[in-house]
Design a protein around this motif. Structure first.
Motif, PDB file in Angstrom:
ATOM      1  N   THR A 216     -28.214 -34.066   0.396  1.00 50.15           N
ATOM      2  CA  THR A 216     -28.532 -33.284   1.809  1.00 50.15           C
ATOM      3  C   THR A 216     -28.648 -31.987   1.671  1.00 50.15           C
ATOM      4  O   THR A 216     -29.655 -31.396   2.100  1.00 50.15           O
ATOM      5  CB  THR A 216     -27.320 -33.755   2.921  1.00 50.15           C
ATOM      6  N   VAL A 217     -27.748 -31.268   1.064  1.00 52.14           N
ATOM      7  CA  VAL A 217     -27.958 -29.859   0.634  1.00 52.14           C
ATOM      8  C   VAL A 217     -29.012 -29.695   0.011  1.00 52.14           C
ATOM      9  O   VAL A 217     -29.806 -28.550   0.431  1.00 52.14           O
ATOM     10  CB  VAL A 217     -26.691 -29.271  -0.260  1.00 52.14           C
ATOM     11  N   LEU A 218     -29.564 -30.340  -1.013  1.00 49.50           N
ATOM     12  CA  LEU A 218     -30.930 -30.066  -1.793  1.00 49.50           C
ATOM     13  C   LEU A 218     -31.978 -30.432  -0.655  1.00 49.50           C
ATOM     14  O   LEU A 218     -32.797 -29.370  -0.639  1.00 49.50           O
ATOM     15  CB  LEU A 218     -30.751 -31.149  -2.796  1.00 49.50           C
ATOM     16  N   VAL A 219     -32.000 -31.374  -0.035  1.00 45.02           N
ATOM     17  CA  VAL A 219     -33.348 -31.478   0.863  1.00 45.02           C
ATOM     18  C   VAL A 219     -33.425 -30.416   2.051  1.00 45.02           C
ATOM     19  O   VAL A 219     -34.234 -29.907   2.340  1.00 45.02           O
ATOM     20  CB  VAL A 219     -33.180 -32.947   1.554  1.00 45.02           C
ATOM     21  N   VAL A 220     -32.050 -30.204   2.622  1.00 47.50           N
ATOM     22  CA  VAL A 220     -31.971 -29.107   3.705  1.00 47.50           C
ATOM     23  C   VAL A 220     -32.485 -27.757   3.229  1.00 47.50           C
ATOM     24  O   VAL A 220     -33.437 -27.057   3.559  1.00 47.50           O
ATOM     25  CB  VAL A 220     -31.033 -29.100   4.437  1.00 47.50           C
ATOM     26  N   ASP A 221     -32.148 -27.366   1.863  1.00 45.74           N
ATOM     27  CA  ASP A 221     -32.515 -26.197   1.430  1.00 45.74           C
ATOM     28  C   ASP A 221     -33.975 -26.017   0.810  1.00 45.74           C
ATOM     29  O   ASP A 221     -34.470 -25.139   1.251  1.00 45.74           O
ATOM     30  CB  ASP A 221     -31.696 -25.983  -0.059  1.00 45.74           C
ATOM     31  N   GLN A 222     -34.334 -27.185   0.300  1.00 49.48           N
ATOM     32  CA  GLN A 222     -35.907 -27.274  -0.084  1.00 49.48           C
ATOM     33  C   GLN A 222     -36.787 -27.223   1.216  1.00 49.48           C
ATOM     34  O   GLN A 222     -37.761 -26.598   1.398  1.00 49.48           O
ATOM     35  CB  GLN A 222     -36.224 -28.304  -1.031  1.00 49.48           C
ATOM     36  N   ALA A 223     -36.424 -27.952   2.306  1.00 49.88           N
ATOM     37  CA  ALA A 223     -37.084 -28.002   3.468  1.00 49.88           C
ATOM     38  C   ALA A 223     -37.180 -26.414   4.027  1.00 49.88           C
ATOM     39  O   ALA A 223     -38.026 -26.109   4.587  1.00 49.88           O
ATOM     40  CB  ALA A 223     -36.587 -28.958   4.487  1.00 49.88           C
ATOM     41  N   THR A 224     -36.108 -25.962   4.067  1.00 51.37           N
ATOM     42  CA  THR A 224     -36.002 -24.510   4.758  1.00 51.37           C
ATOM     43  C   THR A 224     -36.794 -23.298   3.936  1.00 51.37           C
ATOM     44  O   THR A 224     -37.361 -22.627   4.295  1.00 51.37           O
ATOM     45  CB  THR A 224     -34.610 -24.114   5.019  1.00 51.37           C
ATOM     46  N   LYS A 225     -36.875 -23.550   2.816  1.00 53.80           N
ATOM     47  CA  LYS A 225     -37.580 -22.968   1.820  1.00 53.80           C
ATOM     48  C   LYS A 225     -39.113 -22.941   1.776  1.00 53.80           C
ATOM     49  O   LYS A 225     -39.979 -22.111   2.087  1.00 53.80           O
ATOM     50  CB  LYS A 225     -37.189 -23.006   0.287  1.00 53.80           C
ATOM     51  N   PHE A 226     -39.379 -24.358   2.330  1.00 48.47           N
ATOM     52  CA  PHE A 226     -40.878 -24.822   2.343  1.00 48.47           C
ATOM     53  C   PHE A 226     -41.491 -23.947   3.952  1.00 48.47           C
ATOM     54  O   PHE A 226     -42.273 -23.522   3.789  1.00 48.47           O
ATOM     55  CB  PHE A 226     -41.061 -26.232   2.608  1.00 48.47           C
ATOM     56  N   TRP A 227     -40.402 -24.104   4.818  1.00 43.67           N
ATOM     57  CA  TRP A 227     -40.615 -23.562   6.011  1.00 43.67           C
ATOM     58  C   TRP A 227     -40.667 -21.867   6.000  1.00 43.67           C
ATOM     59  O   TRP A 227     -41.750 -21.261   6.469  1.00 43.67           O
ATOM     60  CB  TRP A 227     -39.446 -23.542   7.063  1.00 43.67           C
ATOM     61  N   ALA A 228     -39.754 -21.311   5.222  1.00 44.45           N
ATOM     62  CA  ALA A 228     -39.767 -19.902   5.132  1.00 44.45           C
ATOM     63  C   ALA A 228     -41.323 -19.350   4.276  1.00 44.45           C
ATOM     64  O   ALA A 228     -41.911 -18.405   4.683  1.00 44.45           O
ATOM     65  CB  ALA A 228     -38.651 -19.313   4.179  1.00 44.45           C
ATOM     66  N   GLU A 229     -41.662 -20.323   3.379  1.00 38.99           N
ATOM     67  CA  GLU A 229     -42.865 -19.738   2.527  1.00 38.99           C
ATOM     68  C   GLU A 229     -44.109 -20.044   3.604  1.00 38.99           C
ATOM     69  O   GLU A 229     -45.124 -19.293   3.266  1.00 38.99           O
ATOM     70  CB  GLU A 229     -42.871 -20.556   1.230  1.00 38.99           C
ATOM     71  N   SER A 230     -43.993 -20.978   4.519  1.00 40.53           N
ATOM     72  CA  SER A 230     -45.328 -21.359   5.242  1.00 40.53           C
ATOM     73  C   SER A 230     -45.228 -20.422   6.419  1.00 40.53           C
ATOM     74  O   SER A 230     -46.111 -20.326   7.145  1.00 40.53           O
ATOM     75  CB  SER A 230     -45.289 -22.831   5.614  1.00 40.53           C
ATOM     76  N   THR A 231     -44.093 -19.767   6.868  1.00 39.40           N
ATOM     77  CA  THR A 231     -44.059 -18.880   8.144  1.00 39.40           C
ATOM     78  C   THR A 231     -43.807 -17.505   7.902  1.00 39.40           C
ATOM     79  O   THR A 231     -44.206 -16.665   8.592  1.00 39.40           O
ATOM     80  CB  THR A 231     -42.815 -19.675   8.969  1.00 39.40           C
TER      81      THR A 231
END
Length: 169
Positions: free
Chosen positions: A19-34
Motif C-alpha cells: 500500500t505504501v509503495l502504490v500510494v507513493d508511486q501514484a502520488t509521484k505520478f500525480w506530481a509529475e503530471s500536475t
C-alpha cells in the motif's frame, strides 16, 4: 507469540508495504503530471506546499553525486527489512517494519527505474515543508516507521520463547 499469530500477521505486513509503495508511486505520478513548470501550490499556507523536485541524493539532497551508492543502500535495506518482517514480531513492530519496507522499496524502484538511468534514478519529491525539506509519501512512511520502531523497542517485550512451552525452574 504463536506461529499462527505470525502467519496471520505476515500478509498484513506485505499488504501495508505494498500500500505504501502504490500510494507513493501514484502520488509521484500525480506530481509529475500536475506540478511540472508550476509555482509552488500552497496547501497549508507556506508551511506545506506542493513543489516538484528530483532528488539524486539522500535526505536534504545530501550526497547528490553518489546516487548509485543510495541505490545499493536501498537494496540492502529492502532485503534486511524483508528478512526482519518475516520473523515473528509484535503487532507494533510488524506495522513499523511494514512502513519501513514499503518506503525503502518504493525509493529503490525510483533509484532503479527513473531518469537519468538504471541505478542512478532520482527520487521524485513534491511535499515542501516550509522550505526546510521536500519529501514524498515514502519519506512519511519511513519517518513514522522509524519512530514507531524506536518507541516499540522501548515499550514492547520481545518474546524470545515464541512457540516454546514454559519450563518450571
Amino acid at each position: 507469540m504463536t506461529t499462527s499469530t505470525f502467519t496471520r500477521r505476515l500478509p498484513v505486513v506485505v499488504a501495508i508495504a505494498l500500500t505504501v509503495l502504490v500510494v507513493d508511486q501514484a502520488t509521484k505520478f500525480w506530481a509529475e503530471s500536475t506540478l511540472v513548470g508550476r509555482a509552488p501550490i500552497p496547501v497549508l499556507g507556506d508551511f506545506i506546499r506542493f513543489r516538484l523536485l528530483y532528488n539524486p541524493g539522500a535526505a536534504f539532497s545530501l550526497g547528490s553525486g553518489s546516487t548509485w551508492i543510495f541505490t545499493i543502500i536501498a537494496a540492502v535495506a529492502v532485503v534486511v527489512l524483508a528478512r526482519f518482517a518475516t520473523r515473528p514480531q509484535t503487532a507494533g513492530r510488524a506495522f513499523a517494519l511494514a512502513l519501513l519496507l514499503g518506503g525503502a522499496s518504493t525509493h529503490l524502484l525510483d533509484r532503479l527505474f527513473r531518469a537519468p538511468g538504471f541505478a542512478r534514478g532520482h527520487v521524485v519529491d513534491f511535499i515542501d515543508y516550509n522550505g526546510w525539506f521536500v519529501g514524498n509519501v515514502a519519506d512519511i512512511a519511513l519517518t513514522v516507521g522509524a519512530v514507531l520502531l524506536v518507541l516499540f523497542g522501548f515499550t514492547e517485550q520481545e518474546d524470545d520463547q515464541a512457540g516454546k512451552p514454559d519450563r518450571a525452574e
